[in-house]
Design a protein around this motif. Structure first.
Motif, PDB file in Angstrom:
ATOM      1  N   GLY A   1       0.815  -1.212   0.000  1.00  0.00           N
ATOM      2  CA  GLY A   1       0.000   0.000   0.000  1.00  0.00           C
ATOM      3  C   GLY A   1       0.843   1.254   0.000  1.00  0.00           C
ATOM      4  O   GLY A   1       0.606   2.194  -0.770  1.00  0.00           O
ATOM      5  N   ILE A   2       1.872   1.284   0.861  1.00  0.00           N
ATOM      6  CA  ILE A   2       2.767   2.438   0.926  1.00  0.00           C
ATOM      7  C   ILE A   2       3.613   2.517  -0.340  1.00  0.00           C
ATOM      8  O   ILE A   2       3.875   3.602  -0.877  1.00  0.00           O
ATOM      9  N   ALA A   3       4.040   1.346  -0.843  1.00  0.00           N
ATOM     10  CA  ALA A   3       4.848   1.329  -2.064  1.00  0.00           C
ATOM     11  C   ALA A   3       4.085   1.946  -3.228  1.00  0.00           C
ATOM     12  O   ALA A   3       4.655   2.684  -4.043  1.00  0.00           O
ATOM     13  N   MET A   4       2.778   1.665  -3.325  1.00  0.00           N
ATOM     14  CA  MET A   4       1.990   2.239  -4.411  1.00  0.00           C
ATOM     15  C   MET A   4       1.882   3.752  -4.258  1.00  0.00           C
ATOM     16  O   MET A   4       1.933   4.501  -5.246  1.00  0.00           O
ATOM     17  N   LYS A   5       1.748   4.258  -3.025  1.00  0.00           N
ATOM     18  CA  LYS A   5       1.721   5.707  -2.806  1.00  0.00           C
ATOM     19  C   LYS A   5       3.034   6.345  -3.261  1.00  0.00           C
ATOM     20  O   LYS A   5       3.040   7.412  -3.888  1.00  0.00           O
ATOM     21  N   ILE A   6       4.131   5.679  -2.935  1.00  0.00           N
ATOM     22  CA  ILE A   6       5.446   6.213  -3.320  1.00  0.00           C
ATOM     23  C   ILE A   6       5.575   6.226  -4.835  1.00  0.00           C
ATOM     24  O   ILE A   6       6.066   7.198  -5.428  1.00  0.00           O
ATOM     25  N   TYR A   7       5.116   5.159  -5.471  1.00  0.00           N
ATOM     26  CA  TYR A   7       5.199   5.101  -6.931  1.00  0.00           C
ATOM     27  C   TYR A   7       4.366   6.205  -7.565  1.00  0.00           C
ATOM     28  O   TYR A   7       4.777   6.848  -8.541  1.00  0.00           O
ATOM     29  N   LYS A   8       3.173   6.454  -7.000  1.00  0.00           N
ATOM     30  CA  LYS A   8       2.320   7.518  -7.546  1.00  0.00           C
ATOM     31  C   LYS A   8       2.978   8.881  -7.406  1.00  0.00           C
ATOM     32  O   LYS A   8       2.785   9.769  -8.233  1.00  0.00           O
ATOM     33  N   ALA A   9       3.752   9.055  -6.330  1.00  0.00           N
ATOM     34  CA  ALA A   9       4.403  10.350  -6.098  1.00  0.00           C
ATOM     35  C   ALA A   9       5.614  10.552  -6.998  1.00  0.00           C
ATOM     36  O   ALA A   9       5.844  11.656  -7.503  1.00  0.00           O
ATOM     37  N   TYR A  10       6.398   9.502  -7.228  1.00  0.00           N
ATOM     38  CA  TYR A  10       7.685   9.666  -7.908  1.00  0.00           C
ATOM     39  C   TYR A  10       7.822   8.929  -9.232  1.00  0.00           C
ATOM     40  O   TYR A  10       8.798   9.152  -9.961  1.00  0.00           O
TER      41      TYR A  10
ATOM     42  N   GLU B   1       8.917   6.413 -11.972  1.00  0.00           N
ATOM     43  CA  GLU B   1      10.079   5.549 -12.168  1.00  0.00           C
ATOM     44  C   GLU B   1      11.282   5.982 -11.333  1.00  0.00           C
ATOM     45  O   GLU B   1      12.248   5.229 -11.203  1.00  0.00           O
ATOM     46  N   GLN B   2      11.233   7.190 -10.763  1.00  0.00           N
ATOM     47  CA  GLN B   2      12.337   7.665  -9.923  1.00  0.00           C
ATOM     48  C   GLN B   2      12.185   7.217  -8.470  1.00  0.00           C
ATOM     49  O   GLN B   2      13.024   7.554  -7.632  1.00  0.00           O
ATOM     50  N   ALA B   3      11.112   6.480  -8.160  1.00  0.00           N
ATOM     51  CA  ALA B   3      10.792   6.157  -6.769  1.00  0.00           C
ATOM     52  C   ALA B   3      11.938   5.458  -6.044  1.00  0.00           C
ATOM     53  O   ALA B   3      12.322   5.864  -4.939  1.00  0.00           O
ATOM     54  N   VAL B   4      12.489   4.425  -6.642  1.00  0.00           N
ATOM     55  CA  VAL B   4      13.532   3.649  -5.960  1.00  0.00           C
ATOM     56  C   VAL B   4      14.774   4.500  -5.733  1.00  0.00           C
ATOM     57  O   VAL B   4      15.374   4.482  -4.653  1.00  0.00           O
ATOM     58  N   THR B   5      15.157   5.273  -6.742  1.00  0.00           N
ATOM     59  CA  THR B   5      16.341   6.136  -6.606  1.00  0.00           C
ATOM     60  C   THR B   5      16.161   7.130  -5.472  1.00  0.00           C
ATOM     61  O   THR B   5      17.061   7.329  -4.646  1.00  0.00           O
ATOM     62  N   ILE B   6      14.997   7.767  -5.424  1.00  0.00           N
ATOM     63  CA  ILE B   6      14.739   8.764  -4.377  1.00  0.00           C
ATOM     64  C   ILE B   6      14.730   8.116  -3.003  1.00  0.00           C
ATOM     65  O   ILE B   6      15.321   8.633  -2.049  1.00  0.00           O
ATOM     66  N   VAL B   7      14.070   6.976  -2.898  1.00  0.00           N
ATOM     67  CA  VAL B   7      13.977   6.298  -1.601  1.00  0.00           C
ATOM     68  C   VAL B   7      15.356   5.883  -1.100  1.00  0.00           C
ATOM     69  O   VAL B   7      15.672   6.038   0.085  1.00  0.00           O
ATOM     70  N   LYS B   8      16.178   5.377  -1.981  1.00  0.00           N
ATOM     71  CA  LYS B   8      17.508   4.934  -1.553  1.00  0.00           C
ATOM     72  C   LYS B   8      18.447   6.100  -1.267  1.00  0.00           C
ATOM     73  O   LYS B   8      19.322   6.002  -0.406  1.00  0.00           O
TER      74      LYS B   8
ATOM     75  N   TYR C   1      13.957  10.273   3.625  1.00  0.00           N
ATOM     76  CA  TYR C   1      13.307  11.262   4.489  1.00  0.00           C
ATOM     77  C   TYR C   1      12.502  12.274   3.679  1.00  0.00           C
ATOM     78  O   TYR C   1      11.645  12.978   4.221  1.00  0.00           O
ATOM     79  N   LYS C   2      12.761  12.326   2.392  1.00  0.00           N
ATOM     80  CA  LYS C   2      11.971  13.184   1.506  1.00  0.00           C
ATOM     81  C   LYS C   2      10.513  12.723   1.460  1.00  0.00           C
ATOM     82  O   LYS C   2       9.600  13.512   1.194  1.00  0.00           O
ATOM     83  N   LEU C   3      10.287  11.448   1.744  1.00  0.00           N
ATOM     84  CA  LEU C   3       8.941  10.888   1.712  1.00  0.00           C
ATOM     85  C   LEU C   3       8.011  11.593   2.689  1.00  0.00           C
ATOM     86  O   LEU C   3       6.808  11.721   2.443  1.00  0.00           O
ATOM     87  N   THR C   4       8.545  12.044   3.820  1.00  0.00           N
ATOM     88  CA  THR C   4       7.702  12.663   4.843  1.00  0.00           C
ATOM     89  C   THR C   4       7.067  13.950   4.338  1.00  0.00           C
ATOM     90  O   THR C   4       5.991  14.336   4.806  1.00  0.00           O
ATOM     91  N   ASP C   5       7.698  14.613   3.390  1.00  0.00           N
ATOM     92  CA  ASP C   5       7.148  15.841   2.814  1.00  0.00           C
ATOM     93  C   ASP C   5       6.219  15.560   1.639  1.00  0.00           C
ATOM     94  O   ASP C   5       5.239  16.278   1.428  1.00  0.00           O
ATOM     95  N   ASP C   6       6.532  14.518   0.873  1.00  0.00           N
ATOM     96  CA  ASP C   6       5.870  14.337  -0.421  1.00  0.00           C
ATOM     97  C   ASP C   6       4.755  13.299  -0.437  1.00  0.00           C
ATOM     98  O   ASP C   6       3.918  13.322  -1.349  1.00  0.00           O
ATOM     99  N   VAL C   7       4.750  12.376   0.520  1.00  0.00           N
ATOM    100  CA  VAL C   7       3.783  11.275   0.478  1.00  0.00           C
ATOM    101  C   VAL C   7       2.958  11.283   1.759  1.00  0.00           C
ATOM    102  O   VAL C   7       3.481  11.018   2.845  1.00  0.00           O
TER     103      VAL C   7
END
Length: 702
Positions: free
Chosen positions: A154-163, A165-172, A176-182
């Motif tokens: 569920g959280i992974a899908m939210k992250i994908y919707k936010a970012y 194809e860049q999701a994995v790069t941003i997360v790695k 902490y950017k997730l707290t602002d964007d997701v």
């Protein structure tokens, strides 16, 4: 660790929130663990260990996995035929594989134009397939990579919707950017992800994100800033980091303009500038007088209504000043005063060239609807009035493009936080008179600031406080009780004919849900003909505990709704007919925090829920179901700006930390026809006598 290979056949069970799955492979092997949603016929390498379940026998418990696409003709046909790509079913999949054989998937990856060799394919159709194939590969690859980091589906899908194809790069790189964007991802989850990708606990990105998180959490508790000493304390306890007043992390955050440090206080930059902007706008408004003909005495003589001295003062003040605060409790004539002001502006301030332009707004949809009904004039939410663009995150009306109006009336101002007040004032033009309507005895805004209180305390703005209770309101025990509570007096519960205010005593918290269910399902519908869903709203000071909203919602749902379950999400079960509440502003749907809706239908397999808000149906999927919750019972804070025919307030000693006079007063003033307090007299007495207001760190006009 052991390894097995298999072809996915069917899911026996799957929890979409946690990703925990039980699936069968084509060879009959049962695989369990946290897994993504594989398609049928996908080949997967699983690493883990064999276990023996006491009920279900031998299973393979997965620790991690690696996917590979099907390699045989039959496997590829079954894989593509499972409609992972829109427009390709089993028959079309067979035609494609008949042409390209085991090279089919490589063709889709690297030379998709060759689909022209398959009968029925055009360039337009190939382009649709290209998009579908790329999308499913991108989503699957990203979801798998994110889940390998311990992130649920569920959280992974939210992250994908936010970012994307860049999701994995941003997360790695910086989880902490997730707290602002997701929405729904807090620092603690980001911190767990950070640990899984090897970010050290003293890494600058972690410490800086932690500081911002602490300041944002303070904002949720109403604070515009934190004193440096308090920020240091929170950093030590939460981050295990010894922050100093001259710490490089603070210096860097200030250089990046994420924070402002002034007078040993640390602000999120956005709130520092918002407070400064509010003060600037107020001083600008107070520096000029409205260009209005002073004919108020003529106006007052021309209408049959009788206004009190306080109301006359408010009407006069509305054309003598560019800004006015109209303050008062229930029954004191705020509505009649507003009607008088509106009528005065309509009849006496227009000109031949144009009619008077008047706008009404409130912080929430419920509050806007309420003022619209009582003054018989259209009202909007402040966001709609300012034409908020959710895609760009900006307001169309601002300091460069101001609202064109002679008079703007804003209701329920106590609910407005610092950020929203800043944007509202930025859009007020020089020709406009602004009237802010509120009740300082209610709870302050959920967001940062204590704007109404600070504006009144500044002494810069004319304030008219209505205190006289009118004769019609004196007939209401609800109104009388609200004013008694406000004065620190226990309300009168003596039984009188046609009373609209009652206390039902019950000292045992565990019995409160049953008592309230009986009131909602039997006693009140029988005596007052109330509809349990539409007319009765149960309130509680807290979420947790036997008499908290979580437990009350479970009891009321079970007792009032015997429909079959549509789907489960987290700890909640949804059924058709459930009363639900929106928990955050969704500007795309135009549904706002606190709006009430009714569940229409759902699809458990696809994790979809259809909910009606204000006569319109909206669909929620797995990624945004966290935006709603059951609302048979709601917190008092969430009820601000609303009125309900009947309110039942659960009030017990277990709510001790929330037993404050302004909370009780706010709850009581939500009821229009009937108010019932169910619980402990000792808790009621504590709330009435506790006039201690939680301190908020604000610096408006200081």
């Amino acid at each position: 660790m052991q390894t097995i290979h298999g072809i996915v056949d069917v899911y026996i069970y799957r929890n979409n929130d946690t990703g925990y799955s039980v699936l069968k492979l084509e060879d009959g092997t049962t695989v369990v663990g946290v897994l993504p949603k594989f398609n049928s016929s996908e080949a997967v390498e699983f690493n883990g260990e064999w276990i023996n379940h006491s009920k279900f026998g031998r299973q393979f418990n997965v620790e991690n996995f690696k996917m590979s696409l099907p390699a045989t003709r039959d496997g590829i046909i079954k894989f593509l035929g499972s409609r992972i790509i829109r427009g390709i079913g089993e028959r079309t999949a067979k035609k494609i594989v008949d042409r390209f054989g085991e090279q089919t998937l490589d063709i889709l990856d690297n030379n998709i134009e060759r689909l022209l060799e398959v009968k029925g394919f055009t360039r337009r159709r190939i382009e649709e397939v290209r998009k579908g194939w790329k999308a499913q590969r991108s989503v699957k690859d990203t979801m798998i990579a994110l889940q390998s980091l311990g992130i649920t589906s569920g959280i992974a899908m939210k992250i994908y919707k936010a970012y994307g194809e860049q999701a994995v790069t941003i997360v790695k790189t910086n989880p902490y950017k997730l707290t602002d964007d997701v929405w729904g991802i807090g620092f603690k989850l980001a911190d767990r992800i950070g640990e899984s990708v090897g970010i050290s606990r003293d890494h600058p990105s972690r410490i800086k994100a932690g500081i911002i998180f602490i300041l944002n959490e303070a904002g949720k508790n109403g604070h515009v800033y934190l004193p440096e000493d308090e920020l240091i304390h929170h950093c030590t306890s939460m981050l295990d980091y010894g922050l100093s007043k001259s710490d490089p992390m603070l210096v860097e955050l200030e250089r990046e303009e994420q924070i402002i440090i002034k007078d040993n206080n640390v602000y999120p930059a956005i709130l520092f500038y918002a407070e400064a902007g509010i003060a600037r706008s107020i001083r600008n408004l107070m520096s000029t007088k409205p260009e209005r003909p002073i004919e108020v005495d003529k106006f007052l003589k021309s209408i049959p209504e009788r206004f009190s001295e306080e109301q006359v003062k408010a009407i006069k003040s509305s054309f003598e000043n560019k800004i006015l605060i109209l303050n008062g409790g229930p029954g004191t004539g705020k509505t009649e005063t507003l009607r008088g002001i509106i009528k005065f502006y309509e009849e006496f301030t227009g000109c031949k060239e144009r009619s008077t332009q008047i706008l009404l707004a409130a912080p929430t949809g419920r509050a806007a609807k309420r003022i619209s009904e009582v003054v018989a004039r259209e009202a909007k939410t402040i966001h709609r009035m300012l034409e908020y663009n959710p895609t760009l995150g900006i307001f169309s009306f601002d300091k460069e493009n101001k609202l064109e109006a002679d008079l703007i009336i804003i209701d329920e101002v106590s609910m407005i936080d610092t950020y929203l007040m800043y944007h509202l004032l930025e859009a007020i033009s020089d020709r406009t008179v602004l009237i802010l309507v509120g009740d300082t005895n209610q709870l302050p805004s959920v967001g940062p600031g204590n704007v109404l209180h600070d504006l009144i305390s500044s002494g810069l703005i004319p304030v008219v406080t209505l205190t006289k209770i009118f004769r019609q309101a004196e007939q209401s025990r609800i109104v009388i009780a609200a004013h008694q509570i406000n004065k620190g007096l226990m309300p009168d519960f003596s039984i009188k004919k046609e009373s609209d205010f009652f206390f039902v005593e019950e000292e045992d918290d565990k019995k409160i849900p049953g008592l309230i269910l009986d009131l909602c399902s039997r006693r009140l519908p029988s005596k007052y003909n109330f509809n349990p869903l539409n007319d009765i709203q149960v309130l509680s000071p807290m979420h947790k505990g036997d008499a908290g909203t979580n437990n009350l919602n479970n009891a009321l749902q079970e007792g009032l709704n015997n429909s079959a379950t549509l789907l489960r999400h987290g700890s909640l079960t949804y059924k058709p007919g459930d009363k639900v509440m929106q928990l955050k502003n969704n500007y795309e749907k135009e549904i706002f925090n606190g709006d009430l809706g009714i569940v229409l239908s759902g699809n458990a397999e696809k994790k979809l829920l259809s909910v009606e808000f204000n006569g319109k149906a909206f669909t929620y999927d797995a990624s945004d179901l966290d935006e709603i919750t059951l609302a048979y019972a709601a917190t008092v804070h969430k009820s601000q700006g609303s009125e309900y025919p009947c309110v039942i307030l659960a009030l017990t000693s277990s709510h001790y930390v929330m037993l404050q006079r302004n909370l009780l007063y706010t709850a009581v003033t939500r009821a229009k026809k009937l108010m019932i307090i169910a619980g402990s007299k000792r808790a009621l007495s504590t709330a009435v006598s506790n006039n201690r207001i939680s301190k908020r760190y604000t610096s408006l006009f200081k």
